[in-house]
Each structure stands twice: as structure tokens, then as C-alpha cells.
Design an enzyme around this catalytic site. Structure first.
Site, PDB file in Angstrom:
ATOM      1  N   GLU A  92     -41.225 -24.328 -37.299  1.00 55.81           N
ATOM      2  CA  GLU A  92     -41.870 -24.995 -38.444  1.00 55.81           C
ATOM      3  C   GLU A  92     -43.188 -25.655 -38.033  1.00 55.81           C
ATOM      4  O   GLU A  92     -44.184 -25.604 -38.745  1.00 55.81           O
ATOM      5  CB  GLU A  92     -40.930 -26.071 -39.001  1.00 55.81           C
ATOM      6  CG  GLU A  92     -39.849 -25.542 -39.915  1.00 55.81           C
ATOM      7  CD  GLU A  92     -40.421 -24.884 -41.155  1.00 55.81           C
ATOM      8  OE1 GLU A  92     -41.305 -25.488 -41.783  1.00 55.81           O
ATOM      9  OE2 GLU A  92     -40.008 -23.754 -41.477  1.00 55.81           O
ATOM     10  N   MET A  93     -43.157 -26.282 -36.834  1.00 52.87           N
ATOM     11  CA  MET A  93     -44.345 -26.997 -36.345  1.00 52.87           C
ATOM     12  C   MET A  93     -45.510 -26.031 -36.150  1.00 52.87           C
ATOM     13  O   MET A  93     -46.654 -26.371 -36.418  1.00 52.87           O
ATOM     14  CB  MET A  93     -44.029 -27.638 -34.998  1.00 52.87           C
ATOM     15  CG  MET A  93     -43.103 -28.800 -35.109  1.00 52.87           C
ATOM     16  SD  MET A  93     -44.046 -30.259 -35.452  1.00 52.87           S
ATOM     17  CE  MET A  93     -42.846 -31.479 -35.029  1.00 52.87           C
ATOM     18  N   ALA A  94     -45.183 -24.834 -35.670  1.00 51.31           N
ATOM     19  CA  ALA A  94     -46.241 -23.846 -35.452  1.00 51.31           C
ATOM     20  C   ALA A  94     -46.885 -23.485 -36.770  1.00 51.31           C
ATOM     21  O   ALA A  94     -48.108 -23.355 -36.872  1.00 51.31           O
ATOM     22  CB  ALA A  94     -45.662 -22.608 -34.789  1.00 51.31           C
ATOM     23  N   CYS A 131     -45.799 -31.979 -56.438  1.00 47.66           N
ATOM     24  CA  CYS A 131     -44.523 -31.597 -55.815  1.00 47.66           C
ATOM     25  C   CYS A 131     -43.641 -32.819 -55.553  1.00 47.66           C
ATOM     26  O   CYS A 131     -42.430 -32.686 -55.436  1.00 47.66           O
ATOM     27  CB  CYS A 131     -44.756 -30.799 -54.541  1.00 47.66           C
ATOM     28  SG  CYS A 131     -45.837 -31.623 -53.401  1.00 47.66           S
ATOM     29  N   ASN A 132     -44.250 -33.995 -55.505  1.00 43.46           N
ATOM     30  CA  ASN A 132     -43.451 -35.198 -55.207  1.00 43.46           C
ATOM     31  C   ASN A 132     -43.125 -36.051 -56.433  1.00 43.46           C
ATOM     32  O   ASN A 132     -42.383 -37.022 -56.318  1.00 43.46           O
ATOM     33  CB  ASN A 132     -44.178 -36.085 -54.191  1.00 43.46           C
ATOM     34  CG  ASN A 132     -44.038 -35.538 -52.794  1.00 43.46           C
ATOM     35  OD1 ASN A 132     -43.052 -34.870 -52.487  1.00 43.46           O
ATOM     36  ND2 ASN A 132     -45.023 -35.792 -51.956  1.00 43.46           N
ATOM     37  N   GLU A 180     -51.995 -40.901 -47.921  1.00 44.18           N
ATOM     38  CA  GLU A 180     -52.484 -39.502 -47.943  1.00 44.18           C
ATOM     39  C   GLU A 180     -53.512 -39.329 -49.069  1.00 44.18           C
ATOM     40  O   GLU A 180     -53.373 -39.945 -50.133  1.00 44.18           O
ATOM     41  CB  GLU A 180     -51.318 -38.512 -48.051  1.00 44.18           C
ATOM     42  CG  GLU A 180     -50.385 -38.718 -49.239  1.00 44.18           C
ATOM     43  CD  GLU A 180     -50.739 -37.864 -50.415  1.00 44.18           C
ATOM     44  OE1 GLU A 180     -51.661 -37.070 -50.295  1.00 44.18           O
ATOM     45  OE2 GLU A 180     -50.105 -38.022 -51.464  1.00 44.18           O
ATOM     46  N   GLY A 216     -43.727 -18.142 -30.418  1.00 44.44           N
ATOM     47  CA  GLY A 216     -42.577 -18.668 -31.163  1.00 44.44           C
ATOM     48  C   GLY A 216     -42.957 -18.816 -32.627  1.00 44.44           C
ATOM     49  O   GLY A 216     -44.121 -18.586 -33.003  1.00 44.44           O
ATOM     50  N   ALA A 217     -41.977 -19.218 -33.427  1.00 41.93           N
ATOM     51  CA  ALA A 217     -42.261 -19.259 -34.869  1.00 41.93           C
ATOM     52  C   ALA A 217     -41.612 -20.462 -35.533  1.00 41.93           C
ATOM     53  O   ALA A 217     -41.099 -20.374 -36.639  1.00 41.93           O
ATOM     54  CB  ALA A 217     -41.776 -17.965 -35.495  1.00 41.93           C
ATOM     55  N   GLN A 242     -55.144 -35.400 -57.364  1.00 39.09           N
ATOM     56  CA  GLN A 242     -54.124 -34.960 -58.327  1.00 39.09           C
ATOM     57  C   GLN A 242     -54.141 -35.839 -59.581  1.00 39.09           C
ATOM     58  O   GLN A 242     -54.025 -35.339 -60.700  1.00 39.09           O
ATOM     59  CB  GLN A 242     -52.742 -34.984 -57.659  1.00 39.09           C
ATOM     60  CG  GLN A 242     -52.581 -33.862 -56.641  1.00 39.09           C
ATOM     61  CD  GLN A 242     -51.405 -34.069 -55.696  1.00 39.09           C
ATOM     62  OE1 GLN A 242     -50.934 -35.188 -55.514  1.00 39.09           O
ATOM     63  NE2 GLN A 242     -50.936 -32.998 -55.092  1.00 39.09           N
TER      64      GLN A 242
END
Lengths: 424, 292
Positions: free
Chosen positions: A195-197, A50-51, A116, A192-193, A122
Site C-alpha cells: 500500500e505504501m508503495a 469521501c469523508n 489538509e 514489491g507492491a 471542496q
């Protein structure tokens, strides 16, 4: 011998461009077939994540190597995207720079998140797919096998991969997994919803989390997330009940005033019989009043600032390891290039030796036919001639070896071909 | 004649291993970890050889011959258990906690009498009972040390989690539930073993024939141990009643209970030079010729 990589990555190209140029796994056989038909004598490895989208090429004869434009045209034809839409984002490196680039990629020095670990897998997978589709060859084999070795060396000899650098991974890895041994029997309440969650739940699921309760003011959003995570929706009105039953609480509402003041949580704790609870308050402003962490010994409350401070500390310590990792990469680049250059001189050296051996054999035959009385000293004479040949060959071969440390010694190789009339 | 190994050999190995374990604070290092395990393993081999030598010289099992040897057996068991755990849980910084205990145990034997316990030679018939008594006590003490260390680790881990500090890369400790479980089991096990150990000691004393040397029930070590045992029994009772999530209190209680026990046992031994110092002048003690 020549190496080349044509690539775009998260630094050079927008995600919209990378998406257009990326190679899906199911289209890789087609891509290798197209490359083989366009440039039949080259070796290929395609690395597509993806990168980054990278096409590595290797070729003994530099003249046969495709040009930057030719490869851009290949991308254009294969993906049906006009060249002018991406040509400026497509970079090229050749020779030792290719080796350095791949080593840095594999060692995660070129990753968006430094150190990472996924990139090694990959690179390994890309190389393995190239082998399966007959894309790789002797040069790319040497290159990729060494790249995987370099990644391992960097990982073991430096602290580049140490310490987590994302908020959710620090929360779950550094704290959650030390509060609870297992998560498959824990009730995870997501309020809540944000991005972090979503990221935190992904990590919690990775460590075995199964019972996920989604509690959100907007019912539709809660239902959609619950479907996505395989969880259940819990009515927001009964939040107090869920607070007392949950073992892990992830909250991202950022409500003002704060959603859970001390008095509210105190009641929930009494109902929970003071069992351990891991609270991740990822809301800004905070959803849980900070004094909650002092309610009892078994409340472990972490807010975004606590976690971000640790991430930053880990990022800094990884950054300190970059120089060490780059030194390893440089050493390995020199070593591999030396070996590849030396290998390029191999065929000429072999031809030279064969030619001299033929001359020696002819002369020995003639000598022993004309002077048969020398037969009794044959072995001594043969050894003497052998030593003479070796001593005469030593200076030119030594010069060739020295020259090969800096690059393929085309001039010397050509001189040897011409001086000794070596045939291709 | 078996070749000699001195205490210095294995003490030095354990010191080096401990030094290597401390490098965990600077980050992960596989090389340092392997060397640490290597030195501990080498120390354990030398330690084993030393105990075998002592047993050969005194013609007694090391558990019975003297307090000096008994302490070395305790240290040997701790090292053995540590090595197994270190191999199974190589990420955990267990050595940072366990190796100091080993060093203290081994170093403290310098202050103890090496000479074999005379009355052991005399109690031919009851020697197996004596071995059981010493064995149960040594295992009980090792379990107590395990409980104490897991309690200390629990408190450190709990403090880190409460104060929201990152753990240094190489310095990993087990999770709270695992430490709490280890702590609880080690405490209960040490209580059971020590109870059986004391009971076998009492039986041994009561059943001693008049002509044989025996330990007086009024000896300080017996009386103080009895007091500590009562304290431990109280903690066990509390543990059995409170089964809920009270990890931190349990950790503190076990530190107090087991800490008292270990301090008393080792303090008395170091102060008196031998575990049953009062009976050394046993009239009928017959010591066979000690091999040299």
C-alpha cells in the site's frame, strides 16, 4: 433567520453508509431540483466528499425549515436507501452551531488529517455548484463566503497546515525534492507492491515522475500495477541491474532476511558511478541494510521509522495550533452571527422609519398650509423635526441592536410590530 | 548640496531585516517575510543614496574613490542580487545566509580610510582602465561570495538529508542540484572576473607613465592575491576535469578557495586601511577640491 446542517462524516458513519448517501457530481443538479421542489423557500448547499456528506439549509422563517426527519426522508428517497439504515448516523446542528461547524470544516479542523488543504477547495466547489444550480441565497452566500475567508485566515495566521503528515508526502516533499530538482528524467524502481508503495508512487507521479519500473516476485501483480501507473515490468531476477540504473528506489517487500545487504548495493553503486540515489525503504522488516546509507555521499536512504518520526513531529506541532485556530473560528462565528441577526432586524427598522417619515411629512404639509408665514424658516423647522424623530427613534433602535448581538430579537421585534402597528 | 544619509541608516535596516529572517526558524510568517523585504529595500535605498552622496562629494565613481566606498559598492551589489532572489524565491531562507555577509561588509568599512585615493585624481587618462579594474574585482568578489554561500548551503542541506532531519517550516533551502549548479557557476564566474580584474591591474601598472603614481607589483596585496589566484586556478582545473556527481567535494573546495580569497582581500584591506596602501605617497598626486 435560521440555519441548519444535516450531515454524516467519517466520525459518525462508516464508509459503507457515506458511500450510499454521497452525491456524485453528475447527480447534483437532480439533487438540487429535488430539494427545491420539496422545500421551495429554503436555500441549499450540498457538500459531498469521501469523508463527509453535508446538506446546509438556510431559511428566513424558522417555521419553514425542514425537520431532521424530512431531510432524512429526502436522503432515503433520493438514494433509495431505507431511513433506518442510516438515521442514527445522520447528525443535525442548527443556528450558530452550523456556522461553527462549517468554519471548522473549511479550516480543516474537522478533517481526518488535521490541516489538509483539499477541503477548502471542496467547500469552494460545493458553494460554486450551489450557485450554479440556484441552491444558494443571501444567507448561504454570507455563510460560505465567510467560511472561505476563515479558512484563509486560519491558514495564514496559524501553523495548522504546516509540515507534512503522511509518510509518502514527507518522503517525497521533504527529502526527494531536495535531492533531485526534477523527476521527469528519473528512473523510479518500485520493488514489491505494498500500500505504501502505491501512495509513494502517487506522490512521485505528482511531482513529474514518468519512468516507473515495477519489479515484483509475482509477475501478475507487477503487470497489474505497471498498467495502473503507466509503468513497465522489470524481471525480479535482474534486480541488481535495476538497482544500479534507478535514481529513485521504493521498496516494500518486507523480506526476511533483508533483500539488499550492503555488499549487494555496493556493487550496484560502482556500476552506477556513484550518481545520487534516493531510496525509500518502506518494508517491515527493512529491505535495505541500514549501513547502506554510509556507502557514499550520494546515497540517501530513508526507512519507515525515519519518516514516521517526522510525521509524528509534524502532527504534534499541528495539534499545538488547534487552539489558535479555534479562537479564530469563535471570533468569526460571533462576528457573522452578529451581522446576520442585525440583518434580520433590518426590515422592521425600515418599516418603522418609513411610518414615522409618513407622519412627519403629513404634519409638515398641514403646518405650512395653515401657517404660510413660516415658509421663510422652512429649512430650520424641517431640520428640527428631523432631529426630533431621530432622537426619539434612537433608544428603541439601540435596544434592538444590543439585543441582536445575542440572537434574533424576536420578542422586541414583535413588541415593535404591536406597539407601532407595523404591517408585514 | 545633497542631504546626508549615514551608514547607520542602512546598517540598521539590514540588522532588522536579518533579525526578521531569523524568525523563519520559528515557522512560516508572511508578515515577517514582507517586513524583512521592506527593511532590506529601505536599506538599499538609503545605501544607494549614501553612495551617490559620496560620489558627488569626491567627484569620483564610488568604485574608484576609496576602499571604503569600494566595499560599500560590493555590499550594495550583494543586497541588490539578494532582493531579486528573495522576491523570485520567497520560500527560500536565502537572507539568513546573505544578510550576515552584507552586515560584515558594511560594518567593516568603519575601519577603513574614507579619504579618496589621491593617485586616482592624477591618472586622468587611465581612469576608465582603473574603473574597469575595480569593477571586475568587485563583481568577482560578489560572485565569490555567492559561490561561498551556495557551498555552505549545499553542505547544510546535504547534512540534513543524510541525517534524515525535517526542515523547519519557514527555513527552506534550495535542492542539492540547484545549489551545486549555483556553486559551480559562481566559482567559475568569480575566477574569470578576478582573472580579468588582476590582468587589467597589471596592465594599468605596466602602462603607467613615469610621472604618474603607480602601484608596485611587489605590494603585499598584489603578491598574496597572485597566490590566491593560483589556488583558484587549481580548483577550476579540478572542477573542469571532474564533471561527475561530486557535489560535496566541490562545496568543500570552493569554501577553501573562495574563503581564502575573501579573507585575503578583506583582511589585507582592513589591515592596511586601503587596497593599494603602498602608493599613497605618490609624488605627483593632485587632488581636486573635494565638495563638502
Amino acid at each position: 433567520m435560521n440555519l441548519q446542517v444535516v450531515y454524516c462524516n467519517y466520525q459518525s458513519a462508516e464508509i459503507s453508509v457515506r458511500e450510499k448517501l454521497g452525491f456524485a457530481k453528475d447527480r447534483l443538479p437532480e439533487a438540487y431540483a429535488a430539494l427545491r421542489s420539496a422545500f421551495p423557500r429554503a436555500e441549499w448547499v450540498v457538500l459531498s466528499t469521501c469523508n463527509r456528506v453535508e446538506v446546509y439549509t438556510a431559511q428566513e422563517d424558522p417555521a419553514q425549515l425542514p425537520s431532521h426527519h424530512e431531510l432524512a426522508q429526502f436522503f432515503s428517497d433520493f438514494h433509495q436507501v431505507p431511513v433506518h439504515e442510516f438515521f442514527d448516523d445522520l447528525l443535525e446542528r442548527t443556528g450558530p452551531d452550523v456556522v461553527r461547524h462549517l468554519f471548522q470544516v473549511a479550516a480543516s479542523l474537522d478533517s481526518m488529517v488535521l490541516g489538509e488543504p483539499q477541503i477548502v477547495a471542496q467547500v469552494k466547489e460545493a458553494y460554486s455548484l450551489a450557485q450554479q444550480h440556484s441552491g444558494s441565497g443571501p444567507l448561504t452566500n454570507a455563510l460560505f463566503q465567510r467560511a472561505l475567508g476563515v479558512a484563509k485566515r486560519v491558514r495564514t495566521e496559524t501553523g495548522l497546515a504546516e509540515g507534512r503528515v503522511s509518510i509518502a508526502s514527507v518522503a517525497v516533499g521533504d527529502f526527494g525534492r531536495k535531492i533531485f530538482d526534477r523527476f521527469d528524467d528519473k528512473k523510479i524502481l518500485v520493488i514489491g507492491a505494498g500500500e505504501m508503495a502505491i501512495e509513494a508512487v502517487r506522490y512521485l507521479k505528482d511531482v513529474g515522475g514518468r519512468q516507473i519500473w515495477v519489479c515484483n516476485r509475482t509477475q501478475e501483480r507487477a503487470e497489474s500495477l505497471a498498467r495502473e501507473w503507466g509503468g513497465e515490468v522489470r524481471p525480479f531476477e535482474r534486480l541488481d541491474d535495476w538497482l544500479s540504473q534507478a535514481d529513485v528506489i521504493v521498496s516494500t517487500t518486507g523480506a526476511d532476511p533483508c533483500l539488499v545487504p550492503v555488499s549487494r548495493f555496493k556493487q550496484a553503486r560502482a556500476k552506477a558511478k556513484y550518481k545520487p540515489v534516493f531510496v525509500l525503504d518502506l518494508g517491515v522488516p527493512r529491505d535495505f541494510e541500514p549501513a547502506i546509507r554510509d556507502l557514499d555521499d550520494n546515497v540517501f536512504l530513508y526507512c519507515i521509522d525515519d519518516l514516521e518520526a517526522i510525521c509524528e513531529q509534524n502532527r504534534r506541532s499541528r495539534q499545538r495550533e488547534v487552539d489558535k485556530a479555534l479562537t479564530i473560528v469563535d471570533q468569526e462565528v460571533d462576528k457573522l452571527m452578529g451581522e446576520l441577526y442585525h440583518r434580520a432586524t433590518g426590515p422592521i427598522v425600515k418599516r418603522l422609519r418609513d411610518q414615522w417619515r409618513d407622519v412627519v411629512d403629513q404634519e409638515k404639509k398641514r403646518l405650512f398650509q395653515r401657517l404660510p408665514h413660516l415658509e421663510k424658516d422652512r429649512s430650520e423647522i424641517e431640520r428640527s423635526i428631523e432631529q426630533m424623530v431621530n432622537k426619539l427613534l434612537h433608544p428603541p433602535l439601540e435596544a434592538l441592536r444590543d439585543e441582536a448581538r445575542e440572537g434574533t430579537p424576536h420578542g422586541l421585534l414583535d413588541a415593535l410590530r404591536r406597539l407601532f402597528r407595523l404591517q408585514e | 548640496m545633497m542631504p546626508h544619509t549615514s551608514i547607520y541608516c542602512f546598517l540598521a535596516c539590514y540588522v532588522v531585516a536579518f533579525g526578521l529572517e531569523l524568525t523563519r526558524f520559528r515557522g512560516k510568517s508572511t508578515v515577517s517575510r514582507l517586513f524583512s523585504l521592506g527593511f532590506t529595500g529601505a536599506g538599499l535605498l538609503a545605501h544607494t543614496w549614501y553612495l551617490l552622496n559620496r560620489s558627488y562629494e569626491t567627484s569620483l565613481p564610488p568604485l574608484l574613490s576609496s576602499t571604503h566606498d569600494w566595499m560599500l559598492v560590493a555590499a550594495w551589489l550583494v543586497v541588490l542580487i539578494y532582493l531579486v532572489l528573495a522576491v523570485l524565491q520567497n520560500e527560500m531562507a536565502i537572507g539568513v545566509f546573505v544578510l550576515p555577509v552584507v552586515l560584515v561588509l558594511v560594518a567593516s568599512t568603519y575601519g577603513l580610510n574614507h579619504a579618496p585615493n589621491n593617485e586616482i585624481y592624477a591618472m586622468q587618462a587611465r581612469r576608465s582602465w582603473g574603473l574597469l579594474h575595480a569593477g571586475l574585482l568587485v563583481f568577482g568578489v560578489v560572485a565569490a561570495a555567492g559561490g561561498l554561500l551556495s557551498a555552505i548551503m549545499y553542505l547544510l542541506q546535504h547534512r540534513r538529508l543524510k541525517t534524515r532531519h525535517a526542515q523547519p517550516g519557514g527555513f527552506q533551502m534550495p535542492s542539492l542540484p540547484r545549489l551545486a549548479q549555483a556553486n559551480r557557476w559562481a566559482f567559475l564566474l568569480s575566477f574569470v572576473l578576478l582573472t580579468l580584474g588582476y590582468a587589467s591591474g597589471l596592465m594599468l601598472t605596466i602602462a603607467a607613465p613615469d610621472e604618474e603614481a603607480s602601484v608596485s607589483l611587489m605590494e603585499p596585496v598584489v603578491l598574496i592575491s597572485g597566490g590566491v589566484w593560483t589556488l583558484m586556478a587549481g580548483v577550476v582545473g579540478w572542477l573542469l576535469v571532474h564533471r561527475g556527481p561530486v557535489g560535496r567535494q566541490v562545496a568543500w573546495l570552493t569554501i577553501v578557495g573562495l574563503g581564502c580569497l575573501l579573507l585575503t582581500l578583506f583582511g589585507l584591506q582592513l589591515a592596511t586601511g586601503n587596497i593599494h596602501s603602498g602608493s599613497r605617497s605618490a609624488a605627483h598626486a593632485v587632488q581636486p577640491e573635494v565638495r563638502r
